[in-house]
Design a protein around this motif. Sequence first.
Motif, PDB file in Angstrom:
ATOM      1  N   LYS A   2     -27.301  63.978  22.531  1.00  0.00           N
ATOM      2  CA  LYS A   2     -27.201  62.846  23.456  1.00  0.00           C
ATOM      3  C   LYS A   2     -27.857  61.577  22.912  1.00  0.00           C
ATOM      4  O   LYS A   2     -28.487  60.824  23.660  1.00  0.00           O
ATOM      5  N   ILE A   3     -27.703  61.316  21.610  1.00  0.00           N
ATOM      6  CA  ILE A   3     -28.235  60.052  21.097  1.00  0.00           C
ATOM      7  C   ILE A   3     -27.403  58.913  21.675  1.00  0.00           C
ATOM      8  O   ILE A   3     -26.228  59.085  21.994  1.00  0.00           O
ATOM      9  N   ASP A   4     -27.990  57.759  21.813  1.00  0.00           N
ATOM     10  CA  ASP A   4     -27.296  56.667  22.475  1.00  0.00           C
ATOM     11  C   ASP A   4     -26.167  56.111  21.598  1.00  0.00           C
ATOM     12  O   ASP A   4     -26.094  56.385  20.393  1.00  0.00           O
ATOM     13  N   TYR A  11     -13.873  64.881  18.953  1.00  0.00           N
ATOM     14  CA  TYR A  11     -14.396  66.252  18.896  1.00  0.00           C
ATOM     15  C   TYR A  11     -15.860  66.286  19.306  1.00  0.00           C
ATOM     16  O   TYR A  11     -16.305  67.197  20.023  1.00  0.00           O
ATOM     17  N   ALA A  12     -16.632  65.296  18.885  1.00  0.00           N
ATOM     18  CA  ALA A  12     -18.052  65.240  19.251  1.00  0.00           C
ATOM     19  C   ALA A  12     -18.216  65.141  20.770  1.00  0.00           C
ATOM     20  O   ALA A  12     -19.076  65.812  21.361  1.00  0.00           O
ATOM     21  N   ILE A  13     -17.396  64.324  21.391  1.00  0.00           N
ATOM     22  CA  ILE A  13     -17.448  64.186  22.857  1.00  0.00           C
ATOM     23  C   ILE A  13     -17.086  65.505  23.529  1.00  0.00           C
ATOM     24  O   ILE A  13     -17.728  65.928  24.499  1.00  0.00           O
ATOM     25  N   LEU A  14     -16.066  66.178  22.997  1.00  0.00           N
ATOM     26  CA  LEU A  14     -15.637  67.449  23.587  1.00  0.00           C
ATOM     27  C   LEU A  14     -16.686  68.534  23.411  1.00  0.00           C
ATOM     28  O   LEU A  14     -16.936  69.329  24.325  1.00  0.00           O
ATOM     29  N   LEU A  41     -18.740  66.858  30.402  1.00  0.00           N
ATOM     30  CA  LEU A  41     -17.654  66.116  29.758  1.00  0.00           C
ATOM     31  C   LEU A  41     -17.622  64.670  30.243  1.00  0.00           C
ATOM     32  O   LEU A  41     -17.495  63.740  29.438  1.00  0.00           O
ATOM     33  N   HIS A  42     -17.719  64.472  31.543  1.00  0.00           N
ATOM     34  CA  HIS A  42     -17.723  63.114  32.090  1.00  0.00           C
ATOM     35  C   HIS A  42     -18.898  62.305  31.535  1.00  0.00           C
ATOM     36  O   HIS A  42     -18.735  61.138  31.151  1.00  0.00           O
ATOM     37  N   GLN A  43     -20.058  62.919  31.481  1.00  0.00           N
ATOM     38  CA  GLN A  43     -21.232  62.209  30.979  1.00  0.00           C
ATOM     39  C   GLN A  43     -21.074  61.867  29.497  1.00  0.00           C
ATOM     40  O   GLN A  43     -21.422  60.760  29.061  1.00  0.00           O
ATOM     41  N   SER A  44     -20.538  62.809  28.734  1.00  0.00           N
ATOM     42  CA  SER A  44     -20.356  62.581  27.296  1.00  0.00           C
ATOM     43  C   SER A  44     -19.346  61.461  27.043  1.00  0.00           C
ATOM     44  O   SER A  44     -19.554  60.593  26.187  1.00  0.00           O
ATOM     45  N   LEU A  45     -18.246  61.473  27.808  1.00  0.00           N
ATOM     46  CA  LEU A  45     -17.238  60.425  27.650  1.00  0.00           C
ATOM     47  C   LEU A  45     -17.795  59.062  28.071  1.00  0.00           C
ATOM     48  O   LEU A  45     -17.561  58.053  27.396  1.00  0.00           O
ATOM     49  N   ASP A  46     -18.524  59.037  29.160  1.00  0.00           N
ATOM     50  CA  ASP A  46     -19.130  57.768  29.605  1.00  0.00           C
ATOM     51  C   ASP A  46     -20.087  57.224  28.538  1.00  0.00           C
ATOM     52  O   ASP A  46     -20.167  56.007  28.314  1.00  0.00           O
ATOM     53  N   ARG A  47     -20.812  58.121  27.872  1.00  0.00           N
ATOM     54  CA  ARG A  47     -21.821  57.703  26.895  1.00  0.00           C
ATOM     55  C   ARG A  47     -21.181  57.042  25.673  1.00  0.00           C
ATOM     56  O   ARG A  47     -21.716  56.075  25.119  1.00  0.00           O
ATOM     57  N   TYR A  48     -20.019  57.557  25.245  1.00  0.00           N
ATOM     58  CA  TYR A  48     -19.438  57.079  23.986  1.00  0.00           C
ATOM     59  C   TYR A  48     -18.070  56.420  24.159  1.00  0.00           C
ATOM     60  O   TYR A  48     -17.363  56.195  23.177  1.00  0.00           O
ATOM     61  N   LEU A  49     -17.673  56.121  25.401  1.00  0.00           N
ATOM     62  CA  LEU A  49     -16.351  55.549  25.645  1.00  0.00           C
ATOM     63  C   LEU A  49     -16.174  54.200  24.948  1.00  0.00           C
ATOM     64  O   LEU A  49     -15.167  53.965  24.268  1.00  0.00           O
ATOM     65  N   SER A  50     -17.131  53.317  25.085  1.00  0.00           N
ATOM     66  CA  SER A  50     -17.010  51.984  24.472  1.00  0.00           C
ATOM     67  C   SER A  50     -16.914  52.084  22.961  1.00  0.00           C
ATOM     68  O   SER A  50     -16.129  51.361  22.321  1.00  0.00           O
TER      69      SER A  50
END
Length: 902
Positions: free
Chosen positions: A617-619, A653-656, A666-675
Motif C-alpha cells: 500500500k505505498i502511496d 496486475y499490481a492492483i488486482l 479491490l476498490h481501495q487498491s483501484l482508488d489508490r492507483y487510479l490516477s
Amino acid sequence: RGGRNQRYHGQRKNYRPVLDQQEELKRQIRETFMLVGDFSKRNEESKPLSHNVMAIISAFEAQGVFEDESQFADLSKLMIQTAGSLSMQSSIYALMTSLCSSKVQNLDGSGSNANFGKMVLDGVCSQLSQSLKKGAFIRSKLLVRFMAELLNCKMISSDEFCELLNNMFEAFILDRNVGQPFRDMICLIVVSAVIFGGSTLSKESNGALYDLLKKIKIFMDNRTQPFKMLGLRAIFNSSDDSESSEEIIEDEDIDSTKDETNNEPVDDSLNTMWKAVVEMEKNGWAETTEAEALQNSALIKPYLDPIIADQLEQVEQVPIQMNLIEFDQIPNVLKSMGPLVALHCMEIDESGEITKFPSKSLSPIDMLAYSYGLGITGEFELFHSESGGGAGAWAKVPNLVRSVVREYIRDVLASFQPTIKDDGTILGRMDTLSSQLLSVEKLLVDPSASSYAVVEVLIQLIVMVPQMPYSEAYFHRTLLELCRFSPSKVAPAISSATGALFHEIPRMEFVSRKQFAAWFASHLKDTEFNWPFWQHWAAFAEENEPMDSPQKIFISSALANLVRLSYLDRIKRDLPEPLHSLLPPESIVSCPFSRNPLDEGSLDNIAVKLSEKAVEKIDEESMHLWLTTVLSPEIFESEEFSPSEWICGALTYAILRAGAPSPTHLHQSLDRYLSLLMSFVAEENREEACRLNILRIVMKSWISNPQVVNGVVKLLLINKVLLPCDIVANNFEGESREKWARNSLYWDLLETAITVSIETANTSYQLLERALSDDEMGDEDYAVDTKNLEDNFDSNMKMLSRLSYNILKRFGEIMAEEISLGPTHSEAWWTSTASQFKASVRMLFSVSFCLEFEKMKAFLDRSKEGLQVGLACQEKEVREIFICAEIALVELGKMMKVTNSG
C-alpha cells in the motif's frame, strides 16, 4: 423487565387490534366474501359453488348488509377489487353481483330497487379505463372477463358487450401506429372474453360475434409470432424432430393459418388461446353442466345450476357506460412501444413517462412489463402422454383445457405476488400464492396433473427472453416455496421438467440455457444439493464428449453458479466423481508474469516487485517514483509493446493482487492507483493498445474466476479506465472467437459493456433533465452549469452509438464470413453467436430513458448503419435475424417519433 407495576406494551404473537363495531363488521364481510371463491379450500365434500353463493347472500341479508347504504357500497367496492384481481373466481363473483343487485333496497324511501349491479359495473368500467392507460393489461383482461361472466349471469346485454369488444378491437388493433405489444394484449383481452362469454354471445349477439371473430382471424393471420426461431425472443433454435406429421395435420385442421408456424418449436399464449376459441366455435359453443364443464373446458359455470335459474331470469340488465372507458386517453408512448421496451418498462406515470423502477406499493398485475411478459408468453410441451403419473396426465389434457389452465396460473402469478407497501409492510404471502397455484387441481379430471401444469408454466417463464425486471428471483422463489408447501407433489414435477428440458438443451438458445442453468443452481443450493440425475449426467463429463457440447456446457455453467452460491468442498460431497472435472478451478489470482531469478532487472521481475509494493500500500507518488527509477528506455528497445502499454498491464496486475482478498480491498487498491493508471493510459497516443492490455491482464490474472473478471471489468468501465468498445475489440478478435461456444465469459463481458454504457447515458440524461427542471423553476440554490451536463450526455450518447454500431457491424461481418468460407466452426458455435447477437440487440434496442427523438437520432442512425452488413448477407437465415433486429430498431424510432409528435 420494567418492574412489577409496569406493563409490557409490545404486540403479542397473533395479536389483532380491537376494531370498532363497524370495522369489525367490514372485516367479517370481507373474510366471508373471499371464502366463497377460495378453490384451495374446496374438496370432494364441498357444496356446489352456486349453493355457497346463495348461502353467503343469505348471510349478508341476515346481517343487514343490503339495508345499510355504507355496507352495500363497501360490498360493491370489494366486488370491483375482486373483479380485477381474481381469475379463477370471476364467474362466482359475477353471479354474486347479479343476485345481490336484486336484494339492495333504495334507502331514499321511493321503494324502487337501487341498482347494486350498476354500481359494480360502472366501477369496473372506470377501473378498466385507468388500467388501460397505465398498461395494466392483466387487470384489464380480468375486468373484461368479469363483464363476460356478468353477461352469462344475465346482467348485461350481448349486443352491448359485443359492441364494447368491437370498440376495443377497432380502436387499437386496426391502427398501424399501435405497436405489437399493445395490439397483442388488446387481442388477448378480447379473445379471453370470448372464451368465457362466447356461448352466450353466440346465442344472443345476432351475428356480431362472428363479425368480431373474422376481424380477429385477419389480425392473427398477419401477426408476427413473438417466439419464432429466427426472432429476437426465440427460446429454441430448431424444431422438435420427433413431431409427427399427423400432429401437424391435426393442427392444420384446427387453424388453417398455422401453416407458417408448424415447424416452430414454441407457440405463444395468445395463439393458443385463439386456437381454443376456434375449437369452441367448431364445437358449437355447447353449454354443459358444472360437473361436465370442470372436465371438458375448465370454465367454471355456477350460473348453470337449475336452482338459481329463476332468480337470474329476474335480474334487470344494466347498461354499459361506454363513455367511462376513454380509449382516446391512452398515452402515445404506451400504444407505440415495441416488445423490447415493453418488457423493460415497469410503469407509465401520469404524465406518460416511462419508469423502470416501480413504486413499492405497485402490484405486478399493474406493471406493464409483467402484464406483457405474463400475458404473451412462450408455450412448449415439456411432458409427453407416454410419461407416467402426473406428467402423462397433464400431457393428455385437451388443448382447450390446457390453454385455460395455463392462463389461470399466469394470472395467479401476477395477482398474488407479495408486494411491499409504501409503509414497509408486506401485502400477501408466499403460502397463499402456492395454495392458489396448486388449486388448479380442482379444474382437472386427474388432480395429479396440477403440479406438473404449474411447474411447466414456471419453467417456460424462467427460460423466456428477455426476462422482466426482478422476475428471475420471483420465479425462483415461487418454485422453491411450492416445494416447501407441497414437497410430495411439486418436487417430482420439478425433477421431471428439468430432466425433460435437459434433453432439449442442444436446440435451446444460448441465453435461455444460461437462465436455465442459473435457476437450476439456485434451486439445488436451496434444496440441500439433492438431485437424482447426477449419475445420468456424468456421461457428459467424459473426455470423448466435445468441449462445446451444449449439455456439457450447461452442467459446467450450473456448477460454476453453484460454487458462487456455496463452497467447492461442500458441492464435491454430493457430486459424482466423474463430474468433478466440470467444476471450476480454485479461485486465485494468477500472475501473468514469469519471474526470472537470473535476471533481476527483467520486465517480468519488475512487474512482480511492483505488485508487492501495491500489496504494501505505498502511496501513488512513491509508486510513480519507483517506476521511473527502475525503468529505462533501453529496456523496451527489443520489445514489441510500448513502455506505457507494459506499465498499464503491470500496474493492473499490481492492483488486482493487492485487491485479491475481497471486493473492498479491490476498490481501495483501484482508488489508490487510479490516477496513476489513467496517466499512463493517456501517454504516447496509444490509449487503445493500453486499454486492451489492461483487459487482457485482468482476464489472465483471474482466469480461474470469470465472475471476478466481470466484476473488475465493470469497475474499470465505470471509472472510464476501459471503454465499452474495448470489450468489442477484444471479444471479436480471432483467438477469442474460437472460445465463444464454450466460454460464456466473453458474452458476460459484452453484456456488462452494454449495461454500463446504457446506465451511464441514462444517469447523465437524468442529471440534465433535473438541472433543466430546476432552472425553469428558478431554483437558484440548485443552479448548475447545464452546458457541462449537456456535453456529458452528448459524449455518453456518442459512446453508446459507437458501441451499438461496432457490435452490430462485427456480428454481421463474422456471420457473413462464416457463411462465405463454409462451416469453419461447430453448430454450437453458430448457436452461441446468433443467440448472443439477439441478446445484444434486445439490450441495445430496449433503450427507453430518453424519448426525445433528436437526442436519440444519432444512436438510431449509427445502429441502422451497423446492421447493413448482416442485412446484405446472401444467407437467408442470417438476413432474417438481422431483419428482426432492424424491425426492433424501427419500432424504437417509431415510438420516439409518435411520442414527440403528441
